[in-house]
Design a protein around this motif. Structure first.
Motif, PDB file in Angstrom:
ATOM      1  N   UNK A   1       0.758  -1.537  -0.079  1.00 23.88           N
ATOM      2  CA  UNK A   1       0.315   0.212   0.729  1.00 23.88           C
ATOM      3  C   UNK A   1       1.055   0.782   0.046  1.00 23.88           C
ATOM      4  N   UNK A   2       1.557   1.260   1.133  1.00 23.44           N
ATOM      5  CA  UNK A   2       3.361   2.511   1.351  1.00 23.44           C
ATOM      6  C   UNK A   2       3.421   2.803  -0.210  1.00 23.44           C
ATOM      7  N   UNK A   3       3.717   1.751  -1.059  1.00 21.71           N
ATOM      8  CA  UNK A   3       4.526   1.749  -2.494  1.00 21.71           C
ATOM      9  C   UNK A   3       3.882   2.118  -3.967  1.00 21.71           C
ATOM     10  N   UNK A   4       2.439   2.375  -3.357  1.00 21.73           N
ATOM     11  CA  UNK A   4       1.392   2.362  -4.634  1.00 21.73           C
ATOM     12  C   UNK A   4       1.118   3.708  -4.158  1.00 21.73           C
ATOM     13  N   UNK A   5       1.262   4.441  -2.919  1.00 24.21           N
ATOM     14  CA  UNK A   5       0.741   5.703  -2.496  1.00 24.21           C
ATOM     15  C   UNK A   5       1.883   6.455  -2.607  1.00 24.21           C
ATOM     16  N   UNK A   6       3.213   5.954  -2.583  1.00 22.00           N
ATOM     17  CA  UNK A   6       4.507   6.698  -3.291  1.00 22.00           C
ATOM     18  C   UNK A   6       4.225   6.813  -4.447  1.00 22.00           C
ATOM     19  N   UNK A   7       4.212   5.790  -5.315  1.00 23.25           N
ATOM     20  CA  UNK A   7       3.664   6.023  -6.861  1.00 23.25           C
ATOM     21  C   UNK A   7       3.071   7.317  -7.644  1.00 23.25           C
ATOM     22  N   UNK A   8       1.895   7.436  -6.817  1.00 17.29           N
ATOM     23  CA  UNK A   8       0.904   7.790  -7.060  1.00 17.29           C
ATOM     24  C   UNK A   8       1.287   9.166  -6.987  1.00 17.29           C
ATOM     25  N   UNK A   9       1.715   9.858  -5.431  1.00 17.93           N
ATOM     26  CA  UNK A   9       2.301  10.811  -4.722  1.00 17.93           C
ATOM     27  C   UNK A   9       3.410  11.112  -5.890  1.00 17.93           C
ATOM     28  N   UNK A  10       4.260  10.307  -7.085  1.00 15.87           N
ATOM     29  CA  UNK A  10       5.052  10.138  -7.147  1.00 15.87           C
ATOM     30  C   UNK A  10       4.894  11.316  -9.058  1.00 15.87           C
ATOM     31  N   UNK A  11       3.532  10.333  -9.161  1.00 18.83           N
ATOM     32  CA  UNK A  11       3.787  10.388 -10.955  1.00 18.83           C
ATOM     33  C   UNK A  11       2.085  10.962 -10.747  1.00 18.83           C
ATOM     34  N   UNK A  12       1.434  11.514  -9.460  1.00 17.78           N
ATOM     35  CA  UNK A  12       0.132  11.603  -9.793  1.00 17.78           C
ATOM     36  C   UNK A  12      -0.396  12.549 -10.427  1.00 17.78           C
ATOM     37  N   UNK A  13      -1.818  13.595 -10.023  1.00 14.47           N
ATOM     38  CA  UNK A  13      -2.190  14.226 -10.978  1.00 14.47           C
ATOM     39  C   UNK A  13      -1.233  15.607 -10.101  1.00 14.47           C
ATOM     40  N   UNK A  14      -1.044  16.238 -11.221  1.00 16.27           N
ATOM     41  CA  UNK A  14      -0.286  17.677 -10.558  1.00 16.27           C
ATOM     42  C   UNK A  14      -1.805  18.885 -10.360  1.00 16.27           C
ATOM     43  N   UNK A  15      -1.592  19.794  -9.231  1.00 17.05           N
ATOM     44  CA  UNK A  15      -2.003  20.250  -8.118  1.00 17.05           C
ATOM     45  C   UNK A  15      -1.637  21.729  -9.176  1.00 17.05           C
ATOM     46  N   UNK A  16      -3.055  22.681  -9.595  1.00 16.75           N
ATOM     47  CA  UNK A  16      -2.738  24.212 -10.048  1.00 16.75           C
ATOM     48  C   UNK A  16      -2.505  25.230  -8.601  1.00 16.75           C
ATOM     49  N   UNK A  17      -1.180  25.404  -8.268  1.00 15.65           N
ATOM     50  CA  UNK A  17      -0.326  25.870  -7.946  1.00 15.65           C
ATOM     51  C   UNK A  17      -1.017  27.916  -7.703  1.00 15.65           C
ATOM     52  N   UNK A  18      -2.038  27.933  -8.851  1.00 22.60           N
ATOM     53  CA  UNK A  18      -1.846  29.563  -9.038  1.00 22.60           C
ATOM     54  C   UNK A  18      -4.007  29.721  -7.747  1.00 22.60           C
ATOM     55  N   UNK A  19      -3.422  31.094  -7.355  1.00 21.97           N
ATOM     56  CA  UNK A  19      -4.899  31.528  -6.370  1.00 21.97           C
ATOM     57  C   UNK A  19      -5.552  31.998  -7.385  1.00 21.97           C
ATOM     58  N   UNK A  20      -6.903  31.814  -6.821  1.00 22.10           N
ATOM     59  CA  UNK A  20      -8.523  32.901  -7.346  1.00 22.10           C
ATOM     60  C   UNK A  20      -7.909  34.171  -6.924  1.00 22.10           C
ATOM     61  N   UNK A  21      -7.267  34.890  -7.810  1.00 21.77           N
ATOM     62  CA  UNK A  21      -7.887  36.741  -7.255  1.00 21.77           C
ATOM     63  C   UNK A  21      -9.060  36.954  -6.321  1.00 21.77           C
ATOM     64  N   UNK A  22      -8.523  38.048  -5.424  1.00 18.55           N
ATOM     65  CA  UNK A  22     -10.145  38.397  -4.288  1.00 18.55           C
ATOM     66  C   UNK A  22     -10.712  38.969  -4.868  1.00 18.55           C
ATOM     67  N   UNK A  23     -11.742  39.091  -4.554  1.00 19.15           N
ATOM     68  CA  UNK A  23     -13.494  39.746  -4.836  1.00 19.15           C
ATOM     69  C   UNK A  23     -13.300  41.131  -3.901  1.00 19.15           C
TER      70      UNK A  23
END
Length: 59
Positions: free
Chosen positions: A16-38
């Motif tokens: 389970x740990x190896x699967x989690x680390x593989x998903x973390x390494x090659x998984x979906x990238x999160x965007x670092x862009x923030x929403x502008x304040x209204x």
């Protein structure tokens, strides 16, 4: 209780740990862009009155 119970549990944990680390390494990238304040939120925070420390003590 079955023989080698702890060893089997540890092997399952490692899998389970190896699967989690593989998903973390090659998984979906999160965007670092923030929403502008209204404007509404920024206006609301400017009109907020200051908070007094003890409102009951001002009798």
């Amino acid at each position: 209780m079955a023989d080698n119970y702890l060893e089997k549990q540890y092997e399952a944990y490692e899998a389970r740990k190896a699967a989690w680390e593989k998903e973390r390494k090659y998984g979906k990238k999160h965007s670092l862009a923030k929403r502008p304040k209204t404007e509404e939120k920024s206006k609301g925070s400017e009109n907020t009155p200051p908070i007094t420390s003890h409102p009951e003590s001002t009798i």
